[in-house]
Design a protein around this motif. Structure first.
Motif, PDB file in Angstrom:
ATOM      1  N   ILE A   1      88.231  80.843  56.105  1.00 25.74           N
ATOM      2  CA  ILE A   1      88.176  82.189  55.487  1.00 25.74           C
ATOM      3  C   ILE A   1      89.128  83.171  56.166  1.00 25.74           C
ATOM      4  O   ILE A   1      89.075  84.379  55.935  1.00 25.74           O
ATOM      5  N   GLY A   2      89.978  82.660  57.049  1.00 27.81           N
ATOM      6  CA  GLY A   2      91.051  83.502  57.593  1.00 27.81           C
ATOM      7  C   GLY A   2      90.790  84.155  58.928  1.00 27.81           C
ATOM      8  O   GLY A   2      91.563  85.029  59.348  1.00 27.81           O
ATOM      9  N   VAL A   3      89.727  83.727  59.605  1.00 26.70           N
ATOM     10  CA  VAL A   3      89.467  84.314  60.939  1.00 26.70           C
ATOM     11  C   VAL A   3      90.424  83.672  61.949  1.00 26.70           C
ATOM     12  O   VAL A   3      90.547  82.438  61.985  1.00 26.70           O
TER      13      VAL A   3
ATOM     14  N   LEU B   1      79.858  93.468  68.801  1.00 24.31           N
ATOM     15  CA  LEU B   1      79.574  92.211  68.112  1.00 24.31           C
ATOM     16  C   LEU B   1      78.965  92.431  66.733  1.00 24.31           C
ATOM     17  O   LEU B   1      79.243  91.675  65.798  1.00 24.31           O
ATOM     18  N   ASN B   2      78.143  93.473  66.598  1.00 25.44           N
ATOM     19  CA  ASN B   2      77.386  93.640  65.350  1.00 25.44           C
ATOM     20  C   ASN B   2      77.962  94.673  64.387  1.00 25.44           C
ATOM     21  O   ASN B   2      77.664  94.621  63.196  1.00 25.44           O
ATOM     22  N   ARG B   3      78.760  95.595  64.893  1.00 26.69           N
ATOM     23  CA  ARG B   3      79.192  96.702  64.029  1.00 26.69           C
ATOM     24  C   ARG B   3      80.701  96.738  63.754  1.00 26.69           C
ATOM     25  O   ARG B   3      81.161  97.645  63.075  1.00 26.69           O
ATOM     26  N   THR B   4      81.443  95.823  64.342  1.00 26.57           N
ATOM     27  CA  THR B   4      82.891  95.876  64.132  1.00 26.57           C
ATOM     28  C   THR B   4      83.377  94.592  63.470  1.00 26.57           C
ATOM     29  O   THR B   4      82.714  93.545  63.540  1.00 26.57           O
ATOM     30  N   SER B   5      84.547  94.700  62.870  1.00 32.09           N
ATOM     31  CA  SER B   5      85.137  93.536  62.202  1.00 32.09           C
ATOM     32  C   SER B   5      85.432  92.426  63.208  1.00 32.09           C
ATOM     33  O   SER B   5      85.178  91.238  62.961  1.00 32.09           O
ATOM     34  N   ILE B   6      85.946  92.859  64.364  1.00 35.54           N
ATOM     35  CA  ILE B   6      86.261  91.856  65.401  1.00 35.54           C
ATOM     36  C   ILE B   6      84.988  91.129  65.828  1.00 35.54           C
ATOM     37  O   ILE B   6      84.975  89.902  65.986  1.00 35.54           O
ATOM     38  N   GLY B   7      83.906  91.906  65.985  1.00 37.15           N
ATOM     39  CA  GLY B   7      82.635  91.315  66.382  1.00 37.15           C
ATOM     40  C   GLY B   7      82.149  90.302  65.365  1.00 37.15           C
ATOM     41  O   GLY B   7      81.684  89.207  65.713  1.00 37.15           O
ATOM     42  N   HIS B   8      82.299  90.655  64.078  1.00 36.86           N
ATOM     43  CA  HIS B   8      81.872  89.732  63.030  1.00 36.86           C
ATOM     44  C   HIS B   8      82.725  88.459  63.046  1.00 36.86           C
ATOM     45  O   HIS B   8      82.214  87.353  62.867  1.00 36.86           O
ATOM     46  N   GLN B   9      84.008  88.638  63.291  1.00 40.19           N
ATOM     47  CA  GLN B   9      84.897  87.459  63.357  1.00 40.19           C
ATOM     48  C   GLN B   9      84.526  86.578  64.558  1.00 40.19           C
ATOM     49  O   GLN B   9      84.572  85.351  64.479  1.00 40.19           O
ATOM     50  N   MET B  10      84.143  87.225  65.676  1.00 32.33           N
ATOM     51  CA  MET B  10      83.731  86.459  66.856  1.00 32.33           C
ATOM     52  C   MET B  10      82.454  85.686  66.554  1.00 32.33           C
ATOM     53  O   MET B  10      82.303  84.527  66.942  1.00 32.33           O
TER      54      MET B  10
END
Lengths: 291, 378
Positions: free
Chosen positions: A181-183, A159-168
């Protein structure tokens, strides 16, 4: 003192499993405003899926893999497409009631098609003991605790260190802006349902050797995890983790030092106290809504 | 036209009455724990009943009439059991079978007594047969018969001076706890910990921690089957090594299946076991396994015996008379030589309690091993 150490270890081991289930509660709530009152039954079902695979002649390791895959399919994808998506457009409350109906349906189905009786379930952690601080502690307790903590750390990193986590997280915080913004919001929501399905399958794998596989075993778990999520903070993953561990320990200490009869009431009293003094939960953030 | 109609009606009535008297099935009603916490108890009991009825019907029935049973689910809930028993009694069965849980027996037995219908049940709480109910019969020992044997074994064989008592907080568990603590007092055995637990309890970590803290010489466990399995696993998990003793449930087949290795070493007194060194019991076990594909626990035996109690009593009366049934069964001795389905010689006293041989067993490598045979008293 030594007794207290035993109680803490046992409480943390159970609490770690509550935490896995509670994290699922918070993830679904944050990304899709879903309160899943069938979460306890979601923990019950994967054990029966694995048992069914084993009854068909498969070894335990294969049953675990197939059980988790079937859980992802039924409790992740199927749950979202067949129940959440059609019901959510009518509001949070109808969906919550629909999940209650789902819980009853799952229990009765397992009772009818499998058995009303409890069944044994193998443990993935080997039997045996280790000595820590002069106390004999079972490998099973430590194994459950270690595995649950590893999964929670993995999830936190995701959740905190990956792009997918940030998108979630962006999806959870504001889906409209995230979409602008394209998520890929829909895909992120589906991913949280799949993560929840994985977490409940894992919790099932860890708790069922202790509680036994039984159609009604989700009732206690679902309630404990729901309380844990609220106590810790329904809108924060770290809150659910803290809440799960806290409820596990409090439950054990209450059974030992208060009364076995009132043990179930103590976490609820804790819940009431926290709601009164910190409505957002121990680690949750305040949410305001306009009407 | 009208006279023809009445003649036909009269003929039909006479025919139906004759059929009832001679060939109509004998109706039995069973109310058991087919789901809920007591599902193991109820399903074993039900299967035992069905097996016995199948056998008896295959041989021509009782006094030439087939047996017919209806099964109702109490959901392991005394309130539901009461409603189901009332419904069953409304259909005027010959004999009422079940329930298995003492709490459910307690609330249903007044209904059967009021209807004048004999009730053959599986409950073991001591108080059930102490209230003067003339229609209630056991299929196994009551706690007042079995607990003194357990206490004697703990004193004489285990030489324990302090015992932790773990019991389930319902009529069955409380009754057993009260009797065993009185028996311990006779031997000056100290109760190191007195732990009440809840029916359906899943987590026994705190209870086992308390047992460890009390450091007893032995642990007496008196819980239902699933809870027995869970506490055995937790005792193993927390490395408790003192002897574990129980009565019937702790060493039952289902507990052994659920607890796995954790059941090894557990000991207990059992009134009925399919591992008994008795040829007729062994034959029963084979028939049961062949039909249901699993080894029954004592509840399977209880259900089976209940039906053969009905057969033997009815044969003794020479008629199907629900009102005279209870009177006939009081004081009756049924010998296995005359009625092989009864498996072991048994005598019913005036309270409905039984006298039969019993067994002290230990779980060794997942199997019940009979260590001692305790003979029938009279």
């Amino acid at each position: 003192m030594s007794n207290l150490l035993d109680l803490l270890v046992a409480g943390l081991a159970t609490g770690a499993i509550y935490a896995l289930v509670a994290v699922g509660f918070t993830l679904l709530w944050q990304t899709s405003q879903t309160i899943n009152f069938a979460q306890g039954e979601f923990v019950m079902l994967p054990a029966f899926l694995m048992l069914a695979v084993m009854h068909a002649g498969a070894p335990f390791w294969l049953a675990i893999i197939l059980g988790i895959l079937l859980s992802l399919l039924l409790l992740g994808l199927g749950f979202k497409l067949l129940l959440v998506d059609p019901m959510l457009r009518h509001g949070v409350l109808p969906l919550a009631i629909a999940t209650m109906a789902l819980a009853i349906g799952m229990k009765e189905a397992v009772k009818q098609f499998f058995s009303a009786e409890a069944s044994p379930f193998p443990s993935i952690v080997p039997a045996g003991d280790v000595s820590i601080l002069g106390r004999v502690i079972s490998l099973q307790s430590l194994g459950v605790l270690a595995l649950a903590i590893a999964v929670v750390i993995g999830l936190t990193l995701l959740l905190n260190r990956t792009s997918i986590g940030h998108q979630m997280q962006a999806t959870a915080q504001n889906p409209t802006v995230a979409r602008i913004i394209g998520v890929p919001v829909e895909r992120m929501i589906l991913l949280t349902f799949l993560i929840n399905a994985f977490l409940v399958a894992l919790a099932s794998l860890l708790i069922t050797p202790i509680y036994l596989a039984k159609f009604s075993s989700g009732e206690v778990l679902g309630q404990a995890a729901f309380i844990a999520a609220i106590v810790g903070g329904f809108n924060q993953v770290r809150g659910a983790i803290a809440g799960g561990l806290l409820i596990g320990v409090v439950d054990n200490l209450a059974a030992a030092y208060v009364s076995t009869q009132y043990r179930a009431a103590v976490p609820m009293v804790l819940l009431i106290v926290i709601i009164l003094f910190r409505p957002q939960g121990l680690l949750g953030r305040p949410e305001e809504r306009t009407v | 036209m009208r006279s023809g109609f009445f003649a036909g009606l009269l003929l039909a009535t006479v025919s139906a009455t004759a059929a009832f008297a001679q060939g109509a099935p004998i109706k039995l009603a069973d109310v058991a724990e087919l789901s809920g916490g007591g599902a193991t108890v109820g399903n074993n009991w039900k299967n035992g009943i069905d097996l016995a009825i199948e056998e008896i019907n295959a041989k021509g029935g009782v006094l030439g009439r087939k047996l017919e049973v209806t099964h109702a689910d109490s959901q392991s809930n005394p309130g539901v059991a009461r409603a189901q028993v009332q419904k069953a009694l409304d259909n005027e069965p010959y004999v009422l079978l079940g329930p298995g849980y003492s709490g459910s027996v307690k609330v249903t037995s007044p209904l059967a007594a009021e209807a004048g219908i004999a009730q053959i049940m599986g409950g073991e709480a001591a108080e059930l047969t102490q209230g003067g109910n003339k229609f209630l019969f056991r299929t196994s020992f009551g706690q007042q018969s079995s607990m003194p044997k357990v206490a004697k074994y703990i004193n004489d064989e285990l030489k324990a001076k302090s015992v932790a008592v773990v019991w389930v907080n319902n009529d069955f568990g409380k009754g057993g706890r009260d009797v065993i603590t009185k028996e311990f007092a006779k031997y000056n055995i100290k109760v190191a910990a007195d732990l009440s637990t809840e029916a359906g309890q899943a987590d026994f970590a705190a209870d086992v921690s308390k047992i460890k803290a009390a450091a007893p010489d032995a642990v007496f466990i008196y819980l239902n089957e699933e809870e027995s399995a869970r506490i055995l696993k937790e005792l193993k998990r927390q490395a408790v090594t003192v002897p574990l003793m129980g009565e019937t449930t702790l060493v039952g087949q289902k507990v052994v299946e659920l607890a796995g290795d954790a059941a090894n070493g557990a000991r207990g007194h059992v009134g009925l076991t399919t591992d008994a060194p008795v040829d007729l019991v062994k034959a029963f076990r084979e028939k049961f396994v062949k039909k249901y594909n699993y080894v029954p626990d004592h509840n399977g035996l209880k259900g089976y015996l209940a039906i053969y109690m009905i057969k033997a009593t009815t044969d003794k009366m020479g008629k199907v008379d629900p009102k005279a049934f209870a009177d006939t069964l009081h004081g009756l001795t049924i010998k296995a030589a005359n009625e092989p389905g009864i498996l072991m010689d048994v005598t019913f006293d005036e309270k409905g309690d039984i006298d039969r041989q019993g067994f002290l067993v230990e779980i060794v490598e997942g199997k019940q091993v009979v260590k001692q045979v305790l003979p029938k008293l009279n």
